[in-house]
Design a protein around this motif. Structure first.
Motif, PDB file in Angstrom:
ATOM      1  N   UNK A  26     -13.546  16.969 -64.559  1.00 57.52           N
ATOM      2  CA  UNK A  26     -13.971  15.727 -65.168  1.00 57.52           C
ATOM      3  C   UNK A  26     -13.043  15.349 -66.156  1.00 57.52           C
ATOM      4  N   UNK A  27     -12.484  16.182 -67.022  1.00 52.01           N
ATOM      5  CA  UNK A  27     -11.430  16.252 -68.065  1.00 52.01           C
ATOM      6  C   UNK A  27     -10.337  15.655 -67.425  1.00 52.01           C
ATOM      7  N   UNK A  28      -9.794  16.524 -66.418  1.00 50.55           N
ATOM      8  CA  UNK A  28      -8.415  16.057 -65.809  1.00 50.55           C
ATOM      9  C   UNK A  28      -8.622  14.712 -65.250  1.00 50.55           C
ATOM     10  N   UNK A  33      -6.866   8.765 -65.731  1.00 46.64           N
ATOM     11  CA  UNK A  33      -7.128   7.257 -66.045  1.00 46.64           C
ATOM     12  C   UNK A  33      -7.083   6.838 -67.469  1.00 46.64           C
ATOM     13  N   UNK A  34      -7.399   7.614 -68.233  1.00 46.39           N
ATOM     14  CA  UNK A  34      -7.172   7.009 -69.753  1.00 46.39           C
ATOM     15  C   UNK A  34      -5.937   6.727 -70.124  1.00 46.39           C
ATOM     16  N   UNK A  38       0.471  10.198 -63.833  1.00 47.77           N
ATOM     17  CA  UNK A  38       0.814  10.409 -62.448  1.00 47.77           C
ATOM     18  C   UNK A  38       0.073  11.380 -61.879  1.00 47.77           C
ATOM     19  N   UNK A  39      -0.879  11.028 -60.962  1.00 50.23           N
ATOM     20  CA  UNK A  39      -1.664  12.300 -60.293  1.00 50.23           C
ATOM     21  C   UNK A  39      -0.804  13.183 -59.549  1.00 50.23           C
TER      22      UNK A  39
END
Length: 148
Positions: A26-28, A33-34, A38-39
């Motif tokens: 969840x944190x990652x 997003x925040x 770059x995923x």
């Protein structure tokens, strides 16, 4: 809680570990997003319990993490059967030859399980106990720079 089983066979408490993994995922996702990250460049680096968590998180969501660095940890037994889910993923596993908390054999076994599952594993040992050395950190940086 890693207290059960002693240094040769301790395993994370299943409920606490599940909660930790869920919170990490969840944190990652929220950080990407925040902070408009770059995923395709997100990886995990953990030491000791963080290494145990990083390897397991990579196996649970190999599409979310591009690499993992696991220093002085082991692969939780709850994730042994998922070792092939990180096929093709780069993983650096480092351990201390004099580690009295997580014996090097446990880190070496994690590296072998991941490699047998198809991960691109680099396994290194260092003449240290349960801690890192400048050489280990330099090796991790070089390993990352080769990829990114």
């Amino acid at each position: 809680d890693l207290s059960a089983g002693g240094i040769q066979s301790s395993q994370p408490d299943p409920d606490g570990f599940r909660r930790s993994l869920d919170l990490l995922h969840e944190f990652v996702a929220a950080a990407i997003d925040r902070h408009d990250l770059d995923p395709d460049r997100v990886g995990l680096l953990g030491f000791s319990q963080g290494a145990i968590t990083s390897m397991s998180a990579l196996l649970e969501h190999p599409d979310a993490y591009r690499w993992a660095v696991a220093l002085h940890g082991y692969l939780a037994e709850s994730h042994h059967d998922r070792a092939d889910s990180a096929a093709g993923q780069p993983v650096f596993v480092g351990c201390g030859t004099r580690d009295q908390v997580i014996p090097p054999e446990r880190s070496e076994r994690a590296a072998k399980l991941l490699a047998d599952g198809g991960a691109e594993v680099q396994f290194e040992t260092y003449d240290v106990g349960h801690g890192t050395t400048p050489a280990e950190i330099s090796d991790v940086v070089a390993w990352l720079e080769e990829r990114y």
